[in-house]
Design a protein around this motif. Structure first.
Motif, PDB file in Angstrom:
ATOM      1  N   GLN A  35      17.225 -23.648  23.403  1.00 41.67           N
ATOM      2  CA  GLN A  35      17.651 -22.824  22.258  1.00 41.67           C
ATOM      3  C   GLN A  35      18.772 -21.861  22.652  1.00 41.67           C
ATOM      4  O   GLN A  35      19.600 -21.504  21.831  1.00 41.67           O
ATOM      5  N   SER A  65      20.635 -22.129  19.072  1.00 40.18           N
ATOM      6  CA  SER A  65      19.920 -22.544  17.854  1.00 40.18           C
ATOM      7  C   SER A  65      19.913 -21.464  16.780  1.00 40.18           C
ATOM      8  O   SER A  65      19.893 -20.264  17.088  1.00 40.18           O
ATOM      9  N   LEU A 106      14.161 -21.447  15.691  1.00 38.19           N
ATOM     10  CA  LEU A 106      13.594 -20.949  16.944  1.00 38.19           C
ATOM     11  C   LEU A 106      12.102 -21.273  17.022  1.00 38.19           C
ATOM     12  O   LEU A 106      11.420 -21.395  16.008  1.00 38.19           O
TER      13      LEU A 106
END
Length: 338
Positions: free
Chosen positions: A88, A93, A98
């Protein structure tokens, strides 16, 4: 030793993912998903000569080393989630994509356990219609199976094909049988016969107004809230008396579209619980979330005499948390019958 082995697993999986990412020219997420599938299958998947022979040989060596570590399911999951957190960061992201913290999965499983226990059920058809990384669903299933002898058939939906692939491969490594569907959760579902849904809902506006048109929670003007539509869609797809456990913004009943959501709830579902999650799980008051428990009309369902409300204590306060669990037990025993 356990900590050391988990760190080794993370490091080796990270190394394998970096290798595969470079060899295939994909994102870290796609390479991580493929590695997890390879680990579950016991061999490296090769298509049209990719990855190349040298990469295959290096990956096989890493997979053999991972097998030697013999982690427990909880340790294995923890090691993999650290790789997801790295992904992430690497792939930058979006907030809505998340990973859901384990503590939220634990809390949702406690609520589900007490409901199922009161209903006398040990078989469960479960869905997460916004599965994301799969961490929330996998944590929920693991915790539920530790608490009781449940047979769980799990399904998942997400509109992000990369995340669907990740949740599927993650579940395979964890030995969880998951049917995963890449689709817009607000479009018609293929999955039927669902007893319970859990979802950490993405928050924001849904862009396709013609899809939203058939929902009672749609906005009268402009785009509708995606999380409202997803709640309605999910509850519509449950069996009679089915339960939805939703992670939502704490302010869900105080927005400009809250009236439509409340009107739909009154006519279509029973609102059984609204519980603020522990504040230490969130970076700010604005990010604070709550658990909303809804039950579909029909079957043995009825409106709870007292909707369970309040704030869930932090687990670092064991006495308060035990008190919450007692409250939960009484609420489930009084309102959910087999």
């Amino acid at each position: 030793m356990a900590e050391e082995n988990m760190q080794k697993y993370y490091d080796q999986l990270d190394q394998a993912t970096t290798l595969l990412k470079k060899s295939l020219g994909t994102s870290y997420l796609d390479a991580l998903s493929e590695n997890l599938t390879n680990i579950a299958d016991g061999h490296v998947f090769v298509e049209n000569g990719a990855p190349d022979e040298e990469t295959v040989s290096r990956l096989e060596k890493i997979y053999a080393e991972l097998r030697q570590l013999r982690l427990t399911p909880a340790q294995l999951k923890q090691a993999i989630t650290v790789n997801i957190i790295k992904d992430q960061k690497v792939d930058n992201s979006e907030v809505n994509k998340l990973m859901t913290p384990d503590m939220i999965g634990l809390i949702a499983s406690l609520i589900a356990f007490e409901i199922l226990h009161s209903e006398g059920k040990n078989e469960l058809n479960l869905i997460d219609p916004t599965v994301g990384t799969g961490n929330f669903l996998i944590e929920f299933i693991q915790q539920l199976q530790q608490a009781g002898d449940f047979k769980i058939n799990a399904a998942a939906i997400d509109n992000d094909d990369g995340l669907v692939a990740l949740s599927k491969s993650f579940s395979e490594v964890m030995n969880i049988n998951l049917d995963a569907y890449h689709q817009d959760g607000i479009s018609e579902w293929e999955v039927t016969d669902i007893d319970m849904a859990i979802a950490d809902l993405p928050v924001g506006y849904y862009p396709i107004d013609e899809n939203a048109a058939k929902f009672k929670t749609k906005s009268d003007e402009g785009h509708s809230y995606a999380h409202h539509l997803l709640i309605e869609q999910t509850m519509n797809n449950l069996n009679d008396g089915g339960v939805g456990i939703f992670i939502v913004p704490s302010q869900i009943f105080q927005t400009e579209q809250a009236k439509k959501l409340s009107e739909w709830m009154v006519s279509s579902v029973y609102l059984q619980a609204v519980l603020d999650l522990p504040s230490n799980l969130f970076a700010s008051k604005e990010a604070q979330k709550a658990v909303v428990v809804l039950q579909k009309h029909g079957g043995n369902s009825k409106q709870a005499d007292n909707v369970l409300m309040g704030t869930i204590p932090d687990t670092n306060q064991p006495k308060l948390f035990e008190g919450f669990k007692d409250q939960l037990q009484d609420w489930a025993r009084n309102n959910f019958k087999g």
